[in-house]
Design a protein around this motif. Structure first.
Motif, PDB file in Angstrom:
ATOM      1  N   GLN A  99       0.779  -1.022  -0.521  1.00  0.00           N
ATOM      2  CA  GLN A  99      -0.383  -0.061   0.073  1.00  0.00           C
ATOM      3  C   GLN A  99       0.936   1.441   0.431  1.00  0.00           C
ATOM      4  O   GLN A  99       0.519   2.151  -0.664  1.00  0.00           O
ATOM      5  CB  GLN A  99      -1.125   0.083   1.294  1.00  0.00           C
ATOM      6  N   TRP A 100       1.887   0.964   0.764  1.00  0.00           N
ATOM      7  CA  TRP A 100       2.883   2.307   0.573  1.00  0.00           C
ATOM      8  C   TRP A 100       3.239   2.747  -0.517  1.00  0.00           C
ATOM      9  O   TRP A 100       3.136   3.954  -1.029  1.00  0.00           O
ATOM     10  CB  TRP A 100       4.013   2.195   1.429  1.00  0.00           C
ATOM     11  N   SER A 134       2.111   2.069  -3.546  1.00  0.00           N
ATOM     12  CA  SER A 134       0.363   2.044  -4.160  1.00  0.00           C
ATOM     13  C   SER A 134       0.277   4.319  -3.655  1.00  0.00           C
ATOM     14  O   SER A 134       0.006   4.951  -4.918  1.00  0.00           O
ATOM     15  CB  SER A 134      -0.429   1.789  -3.858  1.00  0.00           C
ATOM     16  N   ASP A 135       0.794   4.030  -2.691  1.00  0.00           N
ATOM     17  CA  ASP A 135       0.337   5.598  -2.046  1.00  0.00           C
ATOM     18  C   ASP A 135       0.820   6.759  -2.175  1.00  0.00           C
ATOM     19  O   ASP A 135       0.920   7.912  -2.371  1.00  0.00           O
ATOM     20  CB  ASP A 135      -0.022   5.504  -0.320  1.00  0.00           C
TER      21      ASP A 135
END
Length: 406
Positions: free
Chosen positions: A68-69, A71-72
Motif C-alpha cells: 500500500q505504501w 501505491s500511496d
C-alpha cells in the motif's frame, strides 16, 4: 526538480526501498520506478540469519514497506525483473522482454550474491547458501529434519546460521581455513572469543583446514572432504565463504568499477546521473580518508538519504562511521568503525573477555581509535563513534581502565 522527471531504482533490498522513501520525502513528484529481481517487495536481510531463522519473525515483519505504501506514494514496482543492461547514452535501462525504460537519474542498489566454491559436489542437492528469504526458509525446513550440518566458512553468516542450527538441536561442524573464526575481520584474539563461544555450545569447530570436495551420493551431499582425506559426514552442507558485489550491470555500462562501483563522497558514480549504494558502493569516505565498501545493514539503511539528495541535485556527503552487529547465542555485539586489510593496529580491551562482557578497540600507530567492538556492553556506540571521528590520540592505559569513562 521537474514533475516530468523520471527516476529509476534498480534493486530489491533495504537500500532500494529507502531511496524511494527519501525521494518522496524530498518532494520528488516525478515518475519513480523500482525494479527488483526477486518476487518480493524489498526486505531487510539480517533477519534471514537471525530472527527469521530462529522462528521469531515472519517476512512481513522485516519487509521495508507494505504494498500500500508504494501505491500511496505512486512508486511503480516491477518485481521478478532483472535489468538486462544500461544505455547511458540514451539514458535507458533494458528490460528482459526487450523493452526499455527511460531515466533522468538512476540509482543502483543491486546488492551482492554468495560466493560459490569451485569444488566437486558444490551443485549437489543438500548444498545451501544464504541470501534470500527462500534460502532462509529452506534452512528452517532443514533444521526440522537434519541431524548433522557441515558449515564451510566461519564468517558472520556461517556463525549466525550455526547458532540457529544449535538452537534447533542440529549437530554442526564448522570448517574454516583461517586459524580462528573472523580472523580477517577481527584478528586472532577477538576471533578466539567467537571460537570459544561456539565450542561452548557444542560446535565442532575445525580451523586451519582446507575443503577439497563436497561428498555426494546419488547427487545429494553427504559430507565434506578435506585435503588430508578426512571426511565429515553430514545431512547437508552450508557454504558461507563470503559474498560478491553485483557489479556486472555497472561494469557493462562502462561505469568505473574496482571490486565495487566507485562512488564519491556524495555516492555519485563516474556518471553524474547515476548513484550507487549499499553492498556495491566503494565510497571515498570523508572521515576515514580512504575508499571503503561495507556489506552491512546500516550502510543500506543510511546511504539512501544522501543518494536521494544527490539525485535531486542537493549537495550532500555520506560521512557516517560504519556499523554492524551480530547476535549469537547469548552474545550480542556491535562493531563501529573500519580497519582496512592494509592497516597495522594495536588491540586494547576494557572488560572481561572470558565473561564476554567487554569493549575492544583497534588503534593505529598514532594511538587513534579506528574501530571499537562492544560485546554484551550497551549504550557505548555513540562514544566510540566520537573517539573515531575526533581522530585524537588516546591513552591506551586509560582506555583499558573500566573506571575511566569513554
Amino acid at each position: 526538480m521537474s514533475t516530468d522527471s523520471r527516476f529509476v531504482i534498480v534493486g530489491g533490498g533495504l537500500a532500494a526501498a529507502k531511496i524511494a522513501e527519501n525521494l518522496r520525502a524530498g518532494d520528488f513528484t516525478g515518475a519513480l520506478t523500482l525494479i527488483a529481481a526477486e518476487d518480493h517487495l524489498p526486505y531487510e536481510r539480517p533477519p534471514l540469519s537471525k530472527e527469521h531463522l530462529l522462528g521469531k519473525q515472519a517476512l512481513a515483519d522485516f519487509t521495508v514497506q507494505p504494498a500500500q505504501w508504494y501505491s500511496d506514494h505512486d512508486v511503480a514496482v516491477m518485481l521478478g525483473t532483472t535489468v538486462a543492461g544500461i544505455d547511458r547514452a540514451s539514458k535507458t535501462v533494458a528490460l528482459p522482454d526487450g523493452s526499455t525504460l527511460p531515466y533522468d537519474k538512476l540509482a543502483l542498489a543491486t546488492g551482492s550474491r554468495p560466493r560459490r566454491l569451485p569444488l566437486a559436489g558444490a551443485d549437489a542437492q543438500g548444498v545451501y547458501h544464504l541470501r534470500t528469504i527462500e534460502d532462509s526458509d529452506a534452512l528452517i525446513e532443514l533444521f526440522d529434519s537434519a541431524r548433522r550440518l557441515a558449515v564451510i566458512g566461519a564468517g558472520w553468516i556461517g556463525l549466525e546460521v550455526t547458532a540457529a542450527a544449535r538452537a534447533a538441536n542440529v549437530e554442526v561442524t564448522i570448517l574454516e581455513t583461517a586459524s580462528v573464526p573472523l580472523r580477517a575481520a577481527l584478528g586472532p584474539e577477538m576471533g578466539q572469543v567467537f571460537a570459544d563461544l561456539h565450542r561452548a555450545h557444542g560446535v565442532d569447530l575445525r580451523c586451519g583446514v582446507r575443503v577439497t570436495e563436497i561428498v555426494t551420493d546419488q547427487g545429494r551431499a553427504t559430507g565434506v572432504r578435506l585435503d588430508d582425506d578426512t571426511v565429515f559426514e553430514a545431512d547437508a552442507v552450508l557454504v558461507a565463504v563470503g559474498a560478491r558485489p553485483n557489479t556486472d550491470l555497472a561494469a557493462d555500462a562502462g561505469l568505473a568499477v574496482e571490486g565495487g562501483v566507485l562512488v564519491d563522497e556524495s555516492l555519485a558514480t563516474s556518471d553524474p546521473d547515476i548513484v550507487a549504494v549499499g553492498d556495491i558502493a566503494d565510497q571515498q569516505h570523508p572521515v576515514l580518508g580512504r575508499r571503503i565498501r561495507v556489506e552491512h545493514w546500516a550502510t543500506a539503511l543510511n546511504q539512501p538519504t544522501v543518494a536521494a539528495q544527490t539525485m535531486l541535485g542537493t549537495p550532500a556527503v555520506y560521512d557516517r562511521v560504519p556499523y554492524f552487529f551480530t547476535d549469537q547465542y547469548d552474545l550480542g555485539m556491535e562493531y563501529t568503525g573500519y580497519v582496512g586489510p592494509d592497516q597495522e593496529t594495536t588491540l586494547v580491551v576494557r572488560g572481561d573477555t572470558a565473561a564476554r562482557e567487554f569493549v575492544a578497540f583497534w588503534l593505529d600507530s598514532r594511538d587513534r581509535v579506528l574501530a571499537g567492538m562492544n560485546v554484551n556492553v550497551w549504550d557505548v556506540t555513540d562514544r566510540i563513534k566520537q573517539l573515531i571521528r575526533t581522530g585524537d590520540p588516546v591513552d591506551r592505559r586509560r582506555l583499558a581502565d573500566t573506571s575511566t569513562t569513554l
